[in-house]
Motif scaffolding. Structure first.
Motif, PDB file in Angstrom:
ATOM      1  N   VAL A 227       0.820  -1.212   0.000  1.00 47.03           N
ATOM      2  CA  VAL A 227       0.000   0.000   0.000  1.00 47.03           C
ATOM      3  C   VAL A 227       0.855   1.264   0.000  1.00 47.03           C
ATOM      4  O   VAL A 227       0.326   2.369   0.146  1.00 47.03           O
ATOM      5  CB  VAL A 227      -0.949   0.014   1.217  1.00 47.03           C
ATOM      6  CG1 VAL A 227      -1.871  -1.198   1.200  1.00 47.03           C
ATOM      7  CG2 VAL A 227      -0.174   0.085   2.518  1.00 47.03           C
ATOM      8  N   SER A 228       2.147   1.108  -0.198  1.00 41.94           N
ATOM      9  CA  SER A 228       3.046   2.259  -0.095  1.00 41.94           C
ATOM     10  C   SER A 228       2.750   3.335  -1.142  1.00 41.94           C
ATOM     11  O   SER A 228       3.003   4.520  -0.905  1.00 41.94           O
ATOM     12  CB  SER A 228       4.504   1.803  -0.225  1.00 41.94           C
ATOM     13  OG  SER A 228       4.729   1.173  -1.477  1.00 41.94           O
ATOM     14  N   ALA A 229       2.207   2.922  -2.292  1.00 45.86           N
ATOM     15  CA  ALA A 229       1.936   3.887  -3.354  1.00 45.86           C
ATOM     16  C   ALA A 229       0.525   4.461  -3.283  1.00 45.86           C
ATOM     17  O   ALA A 229       0.180   5.356  -4.069  1.00 45.86           O
ATOM     18  CB  ALA A 229       2.152   3.244  -4.724  1.00 45.86           C
ATOM     19  N   VAL A 230      -0.287   3.963  -2.360  1.00 49.07           N
ATOM     20  CA  VAL A 230      -1.679   4.418  -2.274  1.00 49.07           C
ATOM     21  C   VAL A 230      -1.736   5.719  -1.471  1.00 49.07           C
ATOM     22  O   VAL A 230      -1.262   5.783  -0.342  1.00 49.07           O
ATOM     23  CB  VAL A 230      -2.578   3.353  -1.613  1.00 49.07           C
ATOM     24  CG1 VAL A 230      -4.025   3.854  -1.563  1.00 49.07           C
ATOM     25  CG2 VAL A 230      -2.496   2.040  -2.371  1.00 49.07           C
TER      26      VAL A 230
ATOM     27  N   TRP B   7     -13.247   8.966   2.390  1.00 44.80           N
ATOM     28  CA  TRP B   7     -11.842   8.919   1.993  1.00 44.80           C
ATOM     29  C   TRP B   7     -11.730   8.545   0.513  1.00 44.80           C
ATOM     30  O   TRP B   7     -12.485   7.713   0.016  1.00 44.80           O
ATOM     31  CB  TRP B   7     -11.074   7.887   2.824  1.00 44.80           C
ATOM     32  CG  TRP B   7     -10.903   8.285   4.257  1.00 44.80           C
ATOM     33  CD1 TRP B   7     -11.711   7.985   5.308  1.00 44.80           C
ATOM     34  CD2 TRP B   7      -9.852   9.104   4.778  1.00 44.80           C
ATOM     35  NE1 TRP B   7     -11.237   8.551   6.468  1.00 44.80           N
ATOM     36  CE2 TRP B   7     -10.096   9.241   6.171  1.00 44.80           C
ATOM     37  CE3 TRP B   7      -8.735   9.722   4.232  1.00 44.80           C
ATOM     38  CZ2 TRP B   7      -9.254   9.981   7.010  1.00 44.80           C
ATOM     39  CZ3 TRP B   7      -7.890  10.450   5.057  1.00 44.80           C
ATOM     40  CH2 TRP B   7      -8.161  10.580   6.434  1.00 44.80           C
ATOM     41  N   PHE B   8     -10.770   9.169  -0.159  1.00 43.62           N
ATOM     42  CA  PHE B   8     -10.476   8.876  -1.564  1.00 43.62           C
ATOM     43  C   PHE B   8      -9.063   8.320  -1.661  1.00 43.62           C
ATOM     44  O   PHE B   8      -8.124   8.882  -1.077  1.00 43.62           O
ATOM     45  CB  PHE B   8     -10.596  10.137  -2.423  1.00 43.62           C
ATOM     46  CG  PHE B   8     -11.977  10.725  -2.419  1.00 43.62           C
ATOM     47  CD1 PHE B   8     -12.931  10.292  -3.324  1.00 43.62           C
ATOM     48  CD2 PHE B   8     -12.330  11.698  -1.493  1.00 43.62           C
ATOM     49  CE1 PHE B   8     -14.218  10.820  -3.312  1.00 43.62           C
ATOM     50  CE2 PHE B   8     -13.607  12.234  -1.468  1.00 43.62           C
ATOM     51  CZ  PHE B   8     -14.553  11.791  -2.379  1.00 43.62           C
ATOM     52  N   ALA B   9      -8.918   7.225  -2.384  1.00 38.12           N
ATOM     53  CA  ALA B   9      -7.605   6.594  -2.572  1.00 38.12           C
ATOM     54  C   ALA B   9      -7.213   6.698  -4.031  1.00 38.12           C
ATOM     55  O   ALA B   9      -8.051   6.619  -4.931  1.00 38.12           O
ATOM     56  CB  ALA B   9      -7.661   5.124  -2.151  1.00 38.12           C
ATOM     57  N   SER B  10      -5.937   6.861  -4.289  1.00 32.36           N
ATOM     58  CA  SER B  10      -5.432   6.862  -5.658  1.00 32.36           C
ATOM     59  C   SER B  10      -4.015   6.322  -5.690  1.00 32.36           C
ATOM     60  O   SER B  10      -3.248   6.473  -4.734  1.00 32.36           O
ATOM     61  CB  SER B  10      -5.475   8.275  -6.262  1.00 32.36           C
ATOM     62  OG  SER B  10      -4.644   9.159  -5.538  1.00 32.36           O
ATOM     63  N   VAL B  11      -3.689   5.667  -6.795  1.00 35.39           N
ATOM     64  CA  VAL B  11      -2.342   5.173  -7.054  1.00 35.39           C
ATOM     65  C   VAL B  11      -1.830   5.902  -8.286  1.00 35.39           C
ATOM     66  O   VAL B  11      -2.452   5.813  -9.349  1.00 35.39           O
ATOM     67  CB  VAL B  11      -2.334   3.653  -7.304  1.00 35.39           C
ATOM     68  CG1 VAL B  11      -0.918   3.175  -7.642  1.00 35.39           C
ATOM     69  CG2 VAL B  11      -2.881   2.912  -6.101  1.00 35.39           C
ATOM     70  N   PRO B  12      -0.734   6.646  -8.185  1.00 34.31           N
ATOM     71  CA  PRO B  12      -0.248   7.407  -9.341  1.00 34.31           C
ATOM     72  C   PRO B  12       0.022   6.509 -10.541  1.00 34.31           C
ATOM     73  O   PRO B  12       0.467   5.365 -10.399  1.00 34.31           O
ATOM     74  CB  PRO B  12       1.049   8.046  -8.824  1.00 34.31           C
ATOM     75  CG  PRO B  12       0.880   8.083  -7.346  1.00 34.31           C
ATOM     76  CD  PRO B  12       0.096   6.856  -6.987  1.00 34.31           C
ATOM     77  N   GLY B  13      -0.283   7.036 -11.712  1.00 35.29           N
ATOM     78  CA  GLY B  13      -0.021   6.318 -12.953  1.00 35.29           C
ATOM     79  C   GLY B  13       1.121   6.954 -13.716  1.00 35.29           C
ATOM     80  O   GLY B  13       1.752   7.907 -13.250  1.00 35.29           O
ATOM     81  N   PRO B  14       1.398   6.463 -14.924  1.00 33.03           N
ATOM     82  CA  PRO B  14       2.499   7.003 -15.721  1.00 33.03           C
ATOM     83  C   PRO B  14       2.241   8.413 -16.216  1.00 33.03           C
ATOM     84  O   PRO B  14       3.176   9.142 -16.562  1.00 33.03           O
ATOM     85  CB  PRO B  14       2.593   6.017 -16.888  1.00 33.03           C
ATOM     86  CG  PRO B  14       1.251   5.362 -16.963  1.00 33.03           C
ATOM     87  CD  PRO B  14       0.759   5.300 -15.564  1.00 33.03           C
ATOM     88  N   GLY B  15       0.968   8.842 -16.275  1.00 38.16           N
ATOM     89  CA  GLY B  15       0.638  10.193 -16.721  1.00 38.16           C
ATOM     90  C   GLY B  15      -0.065  10.964 -15.624  1.00 38.16           C
ATOM     91  O   GLY B  15       0.215  10.796 -14.439  1.00 38.16           O
ATOM     92  N   GLU B  16      -1.013  11.814 -16.024  1.00 34.50           N
ATOM     93  CA  GLU B  16      -1.730  12.632 -15.052  1.00 34.50           C
ATOM     94  C   GLU B  16      -2.928  11.915 -14.440  1.00 34.50           C
ATOM     95  O   GLU B  16      -3.507  12.390 -13.466  1.00 34.50           O
ATOM     96  CB  GLU B  16      -2.202  13.927 -15.723  1.00 34.50           C
ATOM     97  CG  GLU B  16      -1.058  14.838 -16.195  1.00 34.50           C
ATOM     98  CD  GLU B  16      -1.581  16.134 -16.782  1.00 34.50           C
ATOM     99  OE1 GLU B  16      -2.820  16.288 -16.850  1.00 34.50           O
ATOM    100  OE2 GLU B  16      -0.765  16.978 -17.165  1.00 34.50           O
ATOM    101  N   VAL B  17      -3.307  10.789 -15.037  1.00 37.68           N
ATOM    102  CA  VAL B  17      -4.470  10.050 -14.543  1.00 37.68           C
ATOM    103  C   VAL B  17      -3.983   8.917 -13.649  1.00 37.68           C
ATOM    104  O   VAL B  17      -3.077   8.164 -14.012  1.00 37.68           O
ATOM    105  CB  VAL B  17      -5.294   9.490 -15.719  1.00 37.68           C
ATOM    106  CG1 VAL B  17      -6.517   8.726 -15.193  1.00 37.68           C
ATOM    107  CG2 VAL B  17      -5.726  10.622 -16.640  1.00 37.68           C
TER     108      VAL B  17
END
Length: 333
Positions: free
Chosen positions: A201-204, A239-249
């Motif tokens: 979960v380090s990237a979340v 709460w909102f969770a996100s994992v960064p992608g290669p672009g802006e999304v």
């Protein structure tokens, strides 16, 4: 009156059992070889003019001629232990409603009219919990007018498959010309096993607010307006969770609403090119750990029956079906 079939098969139900859960066997009108009899299990929603109406937990209604009955009996509701954490339909229905609040609402007796500029059926449908304080047909007419005044189609959200749900209302909606457009399962499970998953979960990233990148991954909003953000931000503790992608999304996102002992999971989505990397599991685990920290112990989610990928994920996480919910739309003549 009661009917007795041949042999050991007996029809042990009568018209006074309307509203109860039954199992019936009947003769098909056009039987195929080896398939003369058909079974139906559900709530006996009517028995009029020598025709029975049985509404299954899926919301489907089956019309059965009284003369075709071979066997029938009352059956108890499924025990709560099969549905994950013990919960009544009313408790869970109110928790799910609090997690997806409309922009505008109005009481209709104990029913609730909800509107949010057309963003999702859940936020733009009548929620019929309890007594509307007037005859059902009159209440539905009022709902149609209320939605028409807002330029919205009239929807009713109903539920089947759990004790205290609304098979009778589903049958009445069918009779009055409403049409079921979509159905989904409400599933429940224990929260701790999700938080204990062996997931990275380090990237979340968790946030209290929804941002533009999160919305660009979210597939249901289209061009997000004020109502979209208002509905998504609603809930007792969101709460909102996100994992960064290669672009802006983001490569993956999720939303969780903590409400007492319940944690509701929604909008878990993954970039199709990033699937099978455990990102959805990581998002669920990170949100579950946050919910556990806030004192929650049980989890729920809603999933459409044809979403095979999500069903497989949630099966693996221990979620079990609790009930089905359906959206009926007024089909004007």
């Amino acid at each position: 009156m009661e009917f007795t079939g041949g042999g050991r098969l007996e029809v042990r139900i009568t018209s006074i059992d309307v509203g109860k859960r039954v199992s019936v066997r009947y003769v098909t009108e056009d039987p195929e070889p080896g398939a003369r009899f058909t079974d139906a299990v559900g709530v006996l929603t009517s028995w009029d003019d020598a025709v029975l109406l049985v509404t299954r937990k899926s919301g489907e209604s089956v019309r059965i001629a009284e003369s075709s009955l071979v066997a029938g009996k009352l059956v108890p509701a499924a025990p709560a232990r099969r549905r994950g954490p013990s919960a009544t339909f009313a408790e869970l229905a109110r928790a799910t409603a609090r997690a997806w609040r409309p922009v505008e609402s109005e009481a209709l007796g104990e029913w609730t009219l909800r509107a949010a500029d057309g963003f999702t059926r859940r936020a733009n449908s009548l929620l019929p919990l309890g007594d509307p304080g007037r005859p059902v047909e009159e209440a539905l007419e009022h709902a149609r007018a209320w939605y028409a005044a807002r330029g919205l189609p009239a929807y009713v959200q109903t539920a089947t498959g759990a004790e205290g749900t609304q098979e009778m209302l589903c049958a009445e909606l069918d009779r009055l010309g409403w049409r079921r457009e979509v159905s989904a399962e409400v599933r429940t499970g224990a929260l701790a096993p999700i938080g204990d998953l062996d997931a990275d979960v380090s990237a979340v990233r968790l946030s209290r607010t929804v941002d533009d990148p999160w919305l660009r991954r979210y597939q249901r909003s289209g061009e997000p307006g004020p109502a979209v953000r208002a509905v998504l931000a609603s809930g007792p503790s969101t709460w909102f969770a996100s994992v960064p992608g290669p672009g802006e999304v983001p490569a993956a996102i999720g939303r969780c609403v903590v409400d007492g002992r319940w944690a509701g999971f929604m909008a878990v989505e993954v970039d199709p090119e990033q699937r099978r990397r455990g990102l959805a599991t990581a998002v669920m685990a990170a949100l579950a750990r946050q919910a556990l920290d806030e004192g929650a112990s049980a989890a729920w989610l809603q999933v459409e029956a044809d979403n095979d990928g999500a069903l497989a994920l949630y099966d693996g996480l221990g979620f079990a079906p609790h009930h089905h919910y359906h959206h009926y739309r007024w089909a004007a003549a």
